[in-house]
Scaffold this motif. Structure first.
Motif, short mmCIF file in Angstrom:
data_model
loop_
_atom_site.label_atom_id
_atom_site.label_comp_id
_atom_site.label_asym_id
_atom_site.label_seq_id
_atom_site.Cartn_x
_atom_site.Cartn_y
_atom_site.Cartn_z
N ALA A 799 0.85 -1.21 0.00
CA ALA A 799 0.00 0.00 0.00
C ALA A 799 0.89 1.26 0.00
O ALA A 799 2.01 1.25 0.50
N VAL A 800 0.29 2.28 -0.57
CA VAL A 800 0.96 3.60 -0.58
C VAL A 800 0.06 4.62 0.14
O VAL A 800 -1.13 4.73 -0.19
N GLY A 801 0.59 5.32 1.08
CA GLY A 801 -0.16 6.38 1.79
C GLY A 801 0.49 7.76 1.60
O GLY A 801 1.71 7.87 1.51
N LEU A 802 -0.35 8.83 1.51
CA LEU A 802 0.14 10.22 1.36
C LEU A 802 -0.11 10.99 2.65
O LEU A 802 -1.13 10.80 3.33
N GLY A 805 -3.49 13.14 3.27
CA GLY A 805 -4.77 12.48 3.48
C GLY A 805 -5.49 12.11 2.22
O GLY A 805 -6.60 11.56 2.27
N GLN A 806 -4.88 12.37 1.08
CA GLN A 806 -5.52 12.06 -0.20
C GLN A 806 -5.04 10.67 -0.67
O GLN A 806 -3.97 10.20 -0.29
N PRO A 807 -5.88 9.94 -1.49
CA PRO A 807 -5.43 8.64 -2.03
C PRO A 807 -4.30 8.83 -3.02
O PRO A 807 -4.27 9.81 -3.76
N ALA A 808 -3.41 7.88 -2.97
CA ALA A 808 -2.26 7.96 -3.88
C ALA A 808 -2.67 7.59 -5.29
O ALA A 808 -3.50 6.71 -5.50
#
Length: 870
Positions: A799-802, A805-808
């Motif tokens: 998973a990738v998190g920013l 708070g927005q989806p990657a």
């Protein structure tokens, strides 16, 4: 034109015959002894028939009998203005008492003065001078520069000759070329007044050309009704100050041995260089006025060569000897003079000894110091009245009287009244200082005293001028005659009714010296028409105030100035002097000032010189709305010597537009208004709630612009700008405008300026730049433990998190032992799945590297390694 003295003609003929017989009978010619000629001079007597007249006559007679020859070597010469602007005792009888006194005193000759023309040329010719056989004035009145306007011929004798001490003395007379501007123009419309020096020189050449047919004289004396200006002390100072006097000193022919002057009421006795021969000098004298002095010139003459070998000149003050003593010393001359004076005073007492008003203190013209006292025209001994270049309590009071009498429609509807200073010939003195009116007491104004203030009996006129023309009238106080020359009196201060005040700067260019005018508490409107009331003399262009001749709808009120003045005194008992000036000198006067600014300028001349005027000590400056109201601000400044430096702070919060800066001096009450246009101001302050934000974050930063204007409640809007790009335009509410930087703003630094656009006359303004920074969003990539599927491969899940708070969005690259084995897209919620090829035997270390879809605003990241062994 040749004219011998009427009384001396027969004597001169007999003298010539006797001299011829003496020459024939003499055995041999012998050198003649030198003789000293005693020339006594008078100027600007102006009908001073009062308690000093006998003393004046006694002074003359003492100098005449003291010449060493019992008066035989004396010639009494005048320089004009014996009549006109006279005291009541003379004027009430059309100056006949003065003419009688001068006849009895033995006045020989005089240049005609401008006041001799007060009642017109016909009156001077037919009544004052009178018929040739039965003259009224028994002296020779001369005017070499007074011509018939049609024929160009002189209308008066140009010269007269006299035998004085065995010497033929020729006296040439001339009057100021300004005469048509100093008297009612209608009275001299048939005359032309030429240059006086040119006329004197022309006649001097004629009297020395060797031709007896056109007159000859051994010694020449010039009598000018013209002279040095007020204020000069030395000869050079007076020459520099007055072109007219400079011409007399420098251009009068060297054939003239002595010069007698008048008109300017100055007392001086100079020895001036003779033109063309600076090694020689000749005397020039003026006695002041009103018989305060008698001029005395002594010329030592070599009778063989007809040359002056020496000279002296002086002013001899009027003696203070008791009349009884003088009568005993000089009974032949003074007894008839005393009788004439007593009779004139008796008539004046009868006609003038009627109270017409009262005053609480002296109300006078402007005064200068160190002038000898002059009876009824001096409220204080030693102080000199009639400074015509300065404002006075009397001038303004008379203007108020004229306005009161002329404001009714039937009288012309005057809105402003104007008085020329030369029209004020006496003062109103609180304490009686003369026995002329026996019932006079402190504070009581008698008819004769009131009449002495305005003795000319001018008609009162009302005319219309535009505001621009009225300002020109004020500019013409700095005098120029019709030919553009500066006259002897270069400045004349007008008296004005109380509803007019103005400021001036004498150092400004000519025509621009009046810097502001206020009428009835409002700025002068150049286009508006104002009704102006004054003497017919002034409104016909007298005293070089030619703009009044451009007036329209001119109306003769039907009133004479004396009558209107006396009616005013009767209606207003208990008059007090008003020491408030109407004209104030202001240099560097402001016209425009920004709200919050400091205006600095200098004020001078706040103190009047009329008797009793207080020295001002403070000056209040108050900023008032046009039309009145509460002051927006007030400040006080110290006054010293009538001057003050004003440094006035305009309030920062004030409505833009027209205001009045009102200056009030204490204790005089002088109030003058300076129109001041206040321009609005604005300022903007920009702040940010923090200095940076993450790209795409849900909580972007906010910038707030605070607008401050001089007008309460700023309107308009603020543009938030970065460079030439307008990020947003936001209305100002409650003095503020806020702008939230969009979360989608690309990463980078942003210098932002808040630009206030202005509104309602409030100018725009810019804040200082505030730099905010948008940082790229950060990412975190996580790789879960791998799942190895036999015969299939290795399944990698991550998973990738920013951090915003927005989806990657983007892809991940999968590496095996550092080498890329493939990539896969990041799915919703940041998840990704990748099936790695079946690995070879051995140890494999897998990592996932996030490759953002928006690499400029989102940073990539690499996951933790996942190890698989096979």
């Amino acid at each position: 034109m040749r004219r011998w003295n009427r009384r001396a003609a027969a004597v001169g003929t007999a003298f010539t015959l006797a001299l011829g017989q003496l020459i024939i009978s003499s055995p041999a010619a012998q050198a003649a002894d030198p003789v000293t000629l005693n020339l006594l001079t008078i100027n600007d007597f102006h009908g001073r028939i009062d308690t000093n007249t006998v003393k004046f006559a006694g002074t003359v007679e003492g100098l005449r009998q003291g010449d060493g020859a019992s008066g035989a070597n004396t010639l009494l010469i005048g320089a004009g203005d014996f009549i006109g602007a006279s005291l009541f005792a003379s004027s009430v009888q059309q100056d006949q008492p003065t003419i009688d006194v001068m006849n009895e005193l033995g006045l020989d000759v005089s240049a005609v003065g401008n006041h001799e023309f007060d009642q017109g040329w016909a009156d001077l010719r037919d009544r004052v001078i009178g018929p040739a056989g039965t003259p009224n004035a028994q002296w020779d009145y001369l005017g070499a520069n007074v011509y018939d306007s049609t024929t160009g011929q002189p209308v008066l004798p140009e010269y007269a000759t006299y035998q004085v001490g065995g010497v033929t003395v020729g006296v040439i007379g001339a009057v100021t070329v300004e005469t048509p501007t100093l008297v009612s123009p209608d009275g001299v419309s048939s005359l032309k007044f030429g240059d006086p020096v040119t006329a004197i020189n022309r006649v001097a050449d004629q009297l020395t050309d060797g031709d007896p047919a056109n007159g000859e004289a051994q010694i020449l004396v010039a009598s000018f009704h013209e002279g040095a200006p007020q204020g000069g002390q030395t000869l050079d100072q007076n020459v520099a100050a007055s072109p007219a006097f400079a011409e007399i000193v420098n251009d009068v022919s060297p054939k003239v041995a002595a010069i007698v002057t008048g008109h300017t009421h100055q007392a001086y006795a100079f020895q001036a260089p003779v033109p063309g021969d600076p090694s020689r000098t000749r005397p020039i004298v003026q006695t002041g006025s009103y018989g305060a002095n008698v001029g005395q010139i002594k010329l030592t003459v070599d009778r063989d060569t007809d040359t002056v070998t020496g000279s002296t000149v002086a002013n001899v003050p009027r003696v203070g000897t008791a009349d009884a003593t003088l009568l005993a010393q000089y009974p032949a001359r003074l007894t008839p003079i005393k009788a004439t004076v007593d009779a004139a005073l008796a008539v004046a007492n009868q006609r003038g000894n009627v109270p017409v008003g009262s005053i609480t203190a002296d109300i006078t013209t402007a005064y200068t110091p160190a002038t000898p006292p002059d009876g009824v025209n001096r409220c204080v001994a030693g102080a000199g009245r009639d400074d015509r270049a300065s404002e006075s309590t009397l001038g303004n009071l008379v203007a108020n009287a004229l306005l009161a009498q002329l404001k009714d429609r039937d009288r012309g509807g005057a809105e402003i009244a104007v008085v020329n200073p030369g029209g004020l010939r006496s003062d109103l003195c609180f304490a009686a200082n003369t026995a002329s009116w026996s019932e006079d007491g402190p504070g009581l104004v008698m008819y004769g005293e009131a009449n002495a203030v305005l003795p000319f009996a001018n008609d009162l006129f009302v005319t219309s001028l535009t505001g621009a023309q009225f300002k020109t009238a004020l500019e013409q106080q700095w005098q120029r005659d019709a030919a553009g020359n500066i006259p002897t009196r270069p400045y004349l201060q007008l008296g004005l009714s109380d509803n007019v005040t103005y400021t001036f700067d004498p150092s400004a260019p000519e025509g621009s010296r009046i810097t502001s005018v206020t009428i009835d508490d409002r700025p002068l409107d150049p286009a508006k028409t104002y009704r102006i009331g004054s003497f017919s003399f002034l409104l016909q262009g007298g005293d070089n105030f030619r703009i009044f001749t451009a007036g329209t709808d001119t109306k003769d009120s039907g009133l004479v100035d004396r009558d209107a003045w006396i009616d005013y005194l009767k209606a207003n008992p208990g008059l007090a002097p008003d020491f408030a000036r109407h004209a104030v000198k202001v240099t560097n006067q402001p016209t425009i000032a920004a709200a919050g600014a400091t205006v600095t300028f200098d004020v001078a001349g706040l103190d009047l010189t009329s008797l009793g005027a207080p020295a001002n000590s403070s000056l209040e400056a108050a900023l008032l709305p046009i039309g009145g109201g509460a002051p927006a601000a007030k400040e006080a400044f110290a006054v010293s010597g009538g001057a003050a430096r004003v440094e006035f702070d305009v309030p920062a919060q004030i409505a833009a537009g027209a205001w009045n800066l009102v200056l009030t001096a204490t204790p005089s009450g002088t109030t003058v208004t300076i129109p001041l246009t206040i321009t609005a101001t604005s300022s903007v302050t920009l702040t940010a709630d923090r200095s940076s934000q993450v790209y795409g974050a849900a909580n972007p930063l906010t910038l707030t612009a605070t607008v401050v204007t001089s007008d309460a409640g700023a309107a308009g809007s603020v543009e938030f700008r970065t460079g030439s790009t307008v990020l947003a335009s936001v209305p100002v509410v409650g003095g503020q405008a806020a702008f939230t930087l969009p979360s989608s703003t690309p990463a980078g630094p942003y210098p932002i300026v808040a630009h206030y656009t202005g509104a309602g006359g409030v100018p725009p303004a810019d804040s200082a730049a505030v730099t905010v920074t948008v940082t790229p969003a950060g990412s975190v990539t996580v790789l879960a433990p791998a799942l190895v599927v036999p015969f299939l491969g290795t399944i990698l899940v991550g998973a990738v998190g920013l951090n915003n708070g927005q989806p990657a969005r983007g892809s991940v690259e999968i590496r095996d032992n550092g080498g890329v084995v493939g990539s896969t897209a990041v799915q919703s919620h940041g998840l990704f799945v990748f099936l790695a090829p079946r690995p070879a035997r051995g140890q494999h270390s897998y990592t996932a590297t996030f490759v953002p879809g928006d690499p400029a605003n989102i940073t990539g990241s690499t996951s933790n390694p996942v190890v698989v062994r096979r």
